[in-house]
Design a protein around this motif. Structure first.
Motif, PDB file in Angstrom:
ATOM      1  N   ALA A 237       2.052   2.392  28.689  1.00  0.00           N
ATOM      2  CA  ALA A 237       2.493   1.012  28.874  1.00  0.00           C
ATOM      3  C   ALA A 237       1.946   0.425  30.169  1.00  0.00           C
ATOM      4  CB  ALA A 237       4.023   0.943  28.894  1.00  0.00           C
ATOM      5  N   THR A 238       1.524  -0.809  30.103  1.00  0.00           N
ATOM      6  CA  THR A 238       1.087  -1.554  31.287  1.00  0.00           C
ATOM      7  C   THR A 238       1.957  -2.794  31.421  1.00  0.00           C
ATOM      8  OG1 THR A 238      -0.569  -2.720  29.955  1.00  0.00           O
ATOM      9  CG2 THR A 238      -1.292  -0.737  31.138  1.00  0.00           C
ATOM     10  N   MET A 239       2.249  -3.145  32.632  1.00  0.00           N
ATOM     11  CA  MET A 239       3.106  -4.303  32.878  1.00  0.00           C
ATOM     12  C   MET A 239       2.410  -5.592  32.433  1.00  0.00           C
ATOM     13  SD  MET A 239       6.084  -3.627  34.199  1.00  0.00           S
ATOM     14  CE  MET A 239       6.548  -5.091  35.125  1.00  0.00           C
ATOM     15  N   PRO A 240       3.155  -6.505  31.801  1.00  0.00           N
ATOM     16  CA  PRO A 240       2.564  -7.802  31.418  1.00  0.00           C
ATOM     17  C   PRO A 240       2.182  -8.606  32.642  1.00  0.00           C
ATOM     18  CG  PRO A 240       4.938  -7.788  31.035  1.00  0.00           C
ATOM     19  CD  PRO A 240       4.557  -6.385  31.377  1.00  0.00           C
ATOM     20  N   VAL A 241       1.058  -9.283  32.546  1.00  0.00           N
ATOM     21  CA  VAL A 241       0.559 -10.081  33.678  1.00  0.00           C
ATOM     22  C   VAL A 241       1.338 -11.384  33.796  1.00  0.00           C
ATOM     23  CG1 VAL A 241      -1.454 -11.222  34.660  1.00  0.00           C
ATOM     24  CG2 VAL A 241      -1.722  -9.046  33.433  1.00  0.00           C
ATOM     25  N   ASN A 242       1.597 -12.010  32.656  1.00  0.00           N
ATOM     26  CA  ASN A 242       2.268 -13.310  32.629  1.00  0.00           C
ATOM     27  C   ASN A 242       3.724 -13.122  32.224  1.00  0.00           C
ATOM     28  OD1 ASN A 242       3.009 -15.950  32.463  1.00  0.00           O
ATOM     29  ND2 ASN A 242       1.514 -16.536  30.914  1.00  0.00           N
ATOM     30  N   LYS A 422       8.114  -6.354  27.424  1.00  0.00           N
ATOM     31  CA  LYS A 422       7.101  -6.961  26.565  1.00  0.00           C
ATOM     32  C   LYS A 422       7.742  -7.622  25.344  1.00  0.00           C
ATOM     33  CE  LYS A 422       3.123  -4.079  27.716  1.00  0.00           C
ATOM     34  NZ  LYS A 422       2.096  -3.134  27.191  1.00  0.00           N
ATOM     35  N   TYR A 423       8.797  -6.982  24.825  1.00  0.00           N
ATOM     36  CA  TYR A 423       9.500  -7.582  23.679  1.00  0.00           C
ATOM     37  C   TYR A 423      10.169  -8.896  24.099  1.00  0.00           C
ATOM     38  CZ  TYR A 423      13.028  -8.332  20.080  1.00  0.00           C
ATOM     39  OH  TYR A 423      13.806  -8.891  19.102  1.00  0.00           O
ATOM     40  N   THR A 424      10.762  -8.910  25.275  1.00  0.00           N
ATOM     41  CA  THR A 424      11.416 -10.118  25.768  1.00  0.00           C
ATOM     42  C   THR A 424      10.418 -11.263  25.945  1.00  0.00           C
ATOM     43  OG1 THR A 424      13.075  -8.786  26.927  1.00  0.00           O
ATOM     44  CG2 THR A 424      12.801 -11.069  27.642  1.00  0.00           C
ATOM     45  N   LEU A 425       9.203 -10.908  26.368  1.00  0.00           N
ATOM     46  CA  LEU A 425       8.177 -11.923  26.618  1.00  0.00           C
ATOM     47  C   LEU A 425       7.223 -12.107  25.444  1.00  0.00           C
ATOM     48  CD1 LEU A 425       7.248 -10.881  30.273  1.00  0.00           C
ATOM     49  CD2 LEU A 425       8.833 -12.680  29.568  1.00  0.00           C
ATOM     50  N   ASP A 426       7.334 -11.259  24.414  1.00  0.00           N
ATOM     51  CA  ASP A 426       6.401 -11.243  23.289  1.00  0.00           C
ATOM     52  C   ASP A 426       4.984 -11.003  23.794  1.00  0.00           C
ATOM     53  OD1 ASP A 426       5.359 -11.307  20.766  1.00  0.00           O
ATOM     54  OD2 ASP A 426       5.329 -13.473  20.608  1.00  0.00           O
ATOM     55  N   ARG A 427       4.785  -9.875  24.435  1.00  0.00           N
ATOM     56  CA  ARG A 427       3.451  -9.508  24.932  1.00  0.00           C
ATOM     57  C   ARG A 427       2.949  -8.257  24.213  1.00  0.00           C
ATOM     58  NH1 ARG A 427       3.804 -13.870  26.348  1.00  0.00           N
ATOM     59  NH2 ARG A 427       3.732 -14.786  28.398  1.00  0.00           N
TER      60      ARG A 427
END
Length: 427
Positions: A237-242, A422-427
């Protein structure tokens, strides 16, 4: 030589296939494709196509065929003086018959409907878009459930692996104590204590396996196929940028606003007049020429055609309230969207803090495991030399097991929390 290499290649390929790992992305993709609600997509498209077809057919000519027979108590007639004059001239004037009959056809077609059909098409299309967006939201929730099951399996399997290491360690020490018992340097109570601990750890392994099997069965129901004993790959897993959310729920709010606007346009179109042409033709008695029909009772063909303008002003009475309702609905949808975005931003901020906290704790995990392992090894050596008793050794083994489980727990939970973000942000 070539014939010998073929079986070797087949065996190698079979081995690679057997060792293939299942990824979390594969499970999510299969679960979404297997979700029963996905079947609604085709049904909704078919229903919308039928409705649009009906709307488009509203421009086709309307044809009605009828036949009628009527009886009247009063019909048009000649004045009595004129009837006497005609009778004196040898013209018998029977007058209009009280029994009348005809067979006819009415044809009409809309030329301009004030934009009603276009507004109805927009309503139908935007309504389908709302339903599709709602299904996408429902389907998107499957992703979270599948991911939770996937990480639950990883956690229980890691618990099984670490507990198995501890169980083997206890069994090794149990054999040493039995040897010491034969040499007179250990007591039977020490052996019983270690054996009881080994059985307890084995019970934990059995319980964890049962939980893992349960999670696997649930995941199999979602993806629609058997997992068997296939290995689940540890996600990277990688952290979302946005951190700006782009969830399906936001699209649902947009579609609802579009549907609300389409309803407003339909209400506006109902204020406009309607223009169309019509034609009527019938064969019967009396005809349009009443004078001729009074002189004889012969059947005749009669045709009339023209253009009709109609304007129903009833909509003007309710237009103001309709506009107010539309504005209120739009405001409610916008408020719901703002609430959703606010809660999503709060949740993502909380998840970022949780991830930061887990990373801070993970900085010392490796060192803690190393130290607990060193202490356990020293305790084993001291037990062999008779310096400590079995109780101390069991405590050190338990501390090492907890340290290893905690380290793996932090590792898996960090990845899980990133996937939650990622699920919260849809990434």
């Amino acid at each position: 030589m070539k014939l010998r290499t073929i079986p070797l290649l087949l065996c190698l390929l079979s081995s690679l296939l057997m060792n293939a790992e299942v990824t979390i992305e594969q499970c999510v993709e299969k679960a979404m494709a297997n979700y029963p609600a996905i079947k609604k997509y085709n049904l909704m498209a078919a229903a919308n196509e039928i409705e649009l077809s009906d709307i488009n057919k509203s421009w086709l000519p309307r044809i009605g065929v009828y036949g009628q027979v009527t009886a009247q108590n009063i019909v048009p007639s000649f004045p009595e003086a004129l009837s006497d004059v005609l009778q004196n001239m040898g013209q018998e004037m029977r007058g209009m018959g009280k029994i009348q009959y005809k067979v006819g056809v009415d044809v009409s077609q809309t030329i301009w409907d004030g934009g009603v059909s276009k507004a109805r098409r927009d309503m139908s299309q935007t309504q389908e878009a709302v339903h599709r967006a709602a299904l996408e939201v429902e389907q998107y929730q499957v992703r979270q459930r599948v991911e939770n099951l996937y990480f639950a399996i990883l956690l229980t399997e890691e618990q099984i692996a670490q507990s198995s290491v501890t169980h083997n360690l206890l069994c090794d020490n149990l054999e040493k104590l039995r040897l010491m018992l034969r040499n007179g340097t250990a007591m039977q109570s020490d052996i019983d204590m270690v054996e009881a601990q080994a059985l307890t750890v084995n019970q934990n392994i059995v319980q964890a396996r049962s939980a893992s099997d349960s999670y696997r069965r649930a995941l199999e129901l979602f993806i629609g196929e058997k997992l068997g004993n296939e290995t689940l790959a540890m996600p990277v897993a990688t952290m979302p940028v946005n951190n700006d959310p782009d969830r399906p729920e936001q699209k649902l709010f947009e579609r609802k606003l579009e549907y609300n606007d389409a309803g407003n346009r339909l209400a506006n179109s109902s204020l406009m007049p309607k223009i169309g042409w019509f034609a009527q033709g019938y064969y019967g008695y009396p005809g349009f020429n009443y004078f001729q029909s009074m002189m004889n009772r012969d059947l005749s063909f009669n045709i009339i055609a023209g253009v009709r303008v109609s304007w129903n002003i009833d909509s003007f009475y309710t237009r103001r309230n309709t506009s107010r309702k539309t504005a209120v609905n739009a405001a409610e949808i916008a408020a719901d969207r703002d609430i959703f975005l606010f809660n999503t931003n709060v949740q993502s901020a909380s998840q970022n803090e949780i991830i930061k906290g887990i990373r801070d704790m993970m900085q010392d995990d490796a060192r803690i495991v190393e130290l607990r392992s060193n202490v356990r090894k020293a305790a084993e050596s001291q037990l062999s030399n008779g310096v400590i008793d079995v109780t101390v050794l069991l405590s050190k083994i338990s501390d090492e097991n907890i340290a290893m489980l905690t380290s793996k727990y932090h590792e898996i939970m960090l990845i899980h929390e990133i996937y939650k973000l990622k699920y919260t942000l849809d990434r």
